[in-house]
Design a protein around this motif. Structure first.
Motif, mmCIF file in Angstrom:
data_model
loop_
_atom_site.group_PDB
_atom_site.id
_atom_site.type_symbol
_atom_site.label_atom_id
_atom_site.label_comp_id
_atom_site.label_asym_id
_atom_site.label_seq_id
_atom_site.Cartn_x
_atom_site.Cartn_y
_atom_site.Cartn_z
ATOM 1 N N ARG A 94 0.819 -1.225 0.000
ATOM 2 C CA ARG A 94 0.000 0.000 0.000
ATOM 3 C C ARG A 94 0.849 1.269 0.000
ATOM 4 N NH1 ARG A 94 -2.349 0.836 4.356
ATOM 5 N NH2 ARG A 94 -1.516 -0.757 5.747
ATOM 6 N N THR A 148 -4.142 2.112 8.541
ATOM 7 C CA THR A 148 -5.453 1.748 8.019
ATOM 8 C C THR A 148 -5.314 0.776 6.858
ATOM 9 O OG1 THR A 148 -6.206 3.978 8.604
ATOM 10 C CG2 THR A 148 -7.619 2.691 7.137
ATOM 11 N N GLU A 165 -7.201 -0.298 4.555
ATOM 12 C CA GLU A 165 -7.835 0.071 3.282
ATOM 13 C C GLU A 165 -7.191 1.304 2.636
ATOM 14 O OE1 GLU A 165 -9.463 0.038 6.191
ATOM 15 O OE2 GLU A 165 -10.314 -2.007 6.110
ATOM 16 N N GLY A 183 -7.947 7.174 1.307
ATOM 17 C CA GLY A 183 -8.703 6.068 1.883
ATOM 18 C C GLY A 183 -8.734 6.085 3.390
#
Length: 319
Positions: A210, A247, A249, A272
């Motif tokens: 990510r 996080t 997500e 996000g």
């Protein structure tokens, strides 16, 4: 021996300028012109605040200094801030100023002379020392929160207790190496990618899929590398506590591009997030990112956030 005082004034290494009692430029030596980035024809005969516009509060402050000088006083002031435009670029400078009255042919005070010294480097160094001390206290306050967050991140992937201990010890070793790097001074420049990856590397095992960091090769000076390292450390610590690194997500994207003046523009963007993650509270960390660190590299720092995203822009200027 007849002294040529006009030549002495012009050739003096100390920046000097003379105003008449209407506060218009009468003379300015070469050192002064170089310091303010002006030509002689830009100044002579012009009202001082037409040549150097400023905010009303600063103008009133300087007017009071000039009035006192024209009454016969010799006021001196240290580290006065001014915004100076050179080649179309406005930068903040700090001057130490000394003033003295000058008599005209009538024998009355008709002029004032100002001796100036650009002390910007000294002020910035002082600000940087204060920033490092403040950042250290700030970092200590964050330490337990960061350690707890890293422990929870590691625990999600650990297969058993021995695996957790191994992973956690490795993460802590990397984390404290970064703390040591932030505290040490380097005499060498570094590529910006290496600086950023050093600070983000400790979090890759938890959120590598990510996190993206990309940009061209760009060599930072030692002071620029220190500034970028401190900025990325502050941003990544906050992201671990509240933002994209914490996080699952969310996503983090870090990119940099060279600027026309030879500097670099860095963008840190988290997307996000949720309302809790994107807390808008401002404190020392915000001042560090938007004021203290940009000042060290003659740059700008802007932090913008909403309920689902955070963006930080750091521009390093070299003009």
């Amino acid at each position: 021996m007849q002294l040529d005082f006009e030549a002495i004034f012009e050739d003096s290494p100390v920046p000097k300028m003379v105003l008449d009692d209407g506060l218009c430029f009468v003379a300015a030596n070469g050192a002064y012109l170089e310091m303010v980035g002006k030509r002689r024809e830009d100044l002579i005969g012009r009202y001082v605040f037409d040549a150097f516009p400023d905010d009303p509060e600063q103008i009133e402050r300087m007017l009071e200094i000039f009035r006192r000088t024209l009454k016969g006083e010799r006021p001196a002031f240290e580290e006065i801030p001014f915004a100076i435009e050179k080649d179309g670029v406005v930068t903040d400078h700090w001057w130490s100023l000394h003033h003295a009255p000058m008599k005209g042919p009538s024998g009355e005070i008709e002029y004032l002379i100002q001796y100036s010294q650009d002390v910007t480097d000294r002020v910035r160094l002082s600000h940087m020392r204060d920033a490092v001390m403040g950042e250290m206290q700030h970092r200590i306050g964050n330490l337990f929160t960061v350690v707890g967050s890293l422990a929870r991140q590691v625990a999600r992937k650990a297969e058993d207790v021995p695996d957790f201990v191994r992973r956690f010890e490795d993460q802590m070793a990397r984390f404290f190496r970064l703390q040591n790097d932030l505290s040490n001074e380097s005499a060498e420049g570094r590529d910006i990618a290496a600086v950023i990856h050093d600070q983000l590397g400790v979090y890759f095992s938890q959120a590598e899929d990510r996190i993206k960091a990309d940009g061209p090769k760009f060599l930072l000076s030692p002071s620029e590398a220190k500034t970028v390292s401190m900025a990325i450390h502050e941003l990544s610590t906050n992201s671990l506590k509240y933002g994209a690194i914490r996080t699952p997500e969310a996503r983090l994207d870090v990119r940099w591009t060279p600027t026309e003046d030879g500097g670099v523009h860095l963008v840190w963007k988290e997307e996000g997030l949720n309302g809790a993650a994107s807390s808008k509270a401002e404190g020392y960390g915000t001042r560090l990112l938007t004021n203290i660190l940009p000042e060290q590299v003659n740059g700008r720092g802007i932090r913008v956030m909403d309920e689902t995203s955070l963006r930080y822009d750091l521009t390093i200027c070299r003009s």
